[in-house]
Scaffold this active site. Structure first.
Site, short mmCIF file in Angstrom:
data_model
loop_
_atom_site.label_atom_id
_atom_site.label_comp_id
_atom_site.label_asym_id
_atom_site.label_seq_id
_atom_site.Cartn_x
_atom_site.Cartn_y
_atom_site.Cartn_z
N HIS A 30 -6.75 -0.42 -5.38
CA HIS A 30 -5.34 -0.16 -5.07
C HIS A 30 -5.25 1.21 -4.40
CE1 HIS A 30 -1.15 -0.88 -5.07
NE2 HIS A 30 -0.84 0.12 -5.89
N HIS A 42 2.96 4.21 -3.16
CA HIS A 42 2.08 3.08 -2.83
C HIS A 42 2.89 1.83 -2.57
CE1 HIS A 42 2.07 1.82 -7.26
NE2 HIS A 42 2.51 3.06 -7.31
N CYS A 152 -1.50 -2.59 0.56
CA CYS A 152 -1.43 -1.19 0.14
C CYS A 152 -2.34 -0.28 0.97
CB CYS A 152 -1.77 -1.07 -1.35
SG CYS A 152 -3.44 -1.65 -1.81
#
Length: 264
Positions: A30, A42, A152
């Site tokens: 991530h 994010h 992301c």
């Protein structure tokens, strides 16, 4: 940057850093932008770190970190999210290790990284520009989440470089997505070698070569189908429909199978 690892100590974090953390079993990482004051911005799929809108989510969700049932007083999460969220560093890492995504790496260093999504040949813009883009997108959104074209990592790379893929028939900026596609592609393209040689080592070397070449050619710093887009112009085009990314839908054959299973 380490040759084999981009692991980073928290004390070395600087506003404008592109950071990431691997999730369970290294299924995915991530990504986000550190903006200072222990905050990370994010991009998510309606507040969820990753998703496809298909049955693949069963695998992806199983790799998500376990979250505390007690709401974090620092993080900003609402039901009316545009996909870009603000989290404290602890919540972003979710118990994982902190890594920094590297920019302006040499081709040799880039090719030593067997897994995509850790570095790029592209040049980063100044930290203040990066932080401005991230904060602007927090308030205005980054469009529709798409695990292959607008995820992301794409968000973080755009904040760092201002570069955007203009041909939406192709893959986005994400190195992770390229790795997912590049592995099977390398295996397929190297298969015809069986007609020439049965040497397993030669076939393996060719497959690795094809994989590395595909990663190198698809890197945001090497592609010819990218251009610089101002963040204000980006959000204006998204709002007016001038720039769209469609979420992947569940294939019809999967829906039919599900219906048949429910009927039985």
């Amino acid at each position: 940057m380490g040759l084999l690892s981009n692991r980073l100590d928290r004390g070395s974090l600087r506003p404008g850093d592109h950071i990431y953390s691997w999730r369970t079993a290294y299924i995915y990482a991530h990504h986000g932008i550190y903006v200072g004051d222990d905050k990370v911005l994010h991009f998510t799929r309606r507040g969820q770190e990753v998703g496809t809108g298909t049955v693949l989510d069963i695998l992806l969700v199983s790799s998500l970190p376990r979250r505390s049932q007690v709401p974090c007083p620092t993080c900003i999460h609402t039901d009316d999210t545009n996909g870009v969220v603000s989290s404290c560093l602890n919540c972003f890492l979710a118990g994982g290790v902190l890594y920094r995504f590297e920019y302006s790496v040499s081709p040799a260093i880039f090719l030593t990284k067997a897994r995509g999504g850790t570095c790029t040949l592209a040049v980063s813009d100044p930290p203040e520009t990066v932080v401005h883009r991230a904060n602007y997108l927090l308030n205005n959104g980054f469009g529709c989440y798409n695990v292959f074209k607008n995820n992301c990592e794409d968000f973080a790379i755009y904040c760092k470089t201002g570069l955007l893929v203009v041909d939406h028939r192709t893959m986005g900026q994400s190195g992770q997505a390229v790795s997912i596609v590049g592995g099977p592609l390398a295996a397929v393209l190297s298969t015809p070698l069986r007609l020439v040689t049965t040497n397993i080592y030669g076939m393996a070397a060719t497959a690795v070569g094809v994989y590395c070449a595909s990663r190198y050619a698809a890197d945001i710093g090497m592609r010819s189908d990218v251009r610089k887009v101002g963040v204000e112009d980006l959000t204006r085009r998204i709002a007016t429909g001038g720039l769209t990314v469609v979420e992947p839908s569940i294939p019809a054959w999967m829906l039919n199978n599900n219906n048949n299973n429910n009927a039985t």
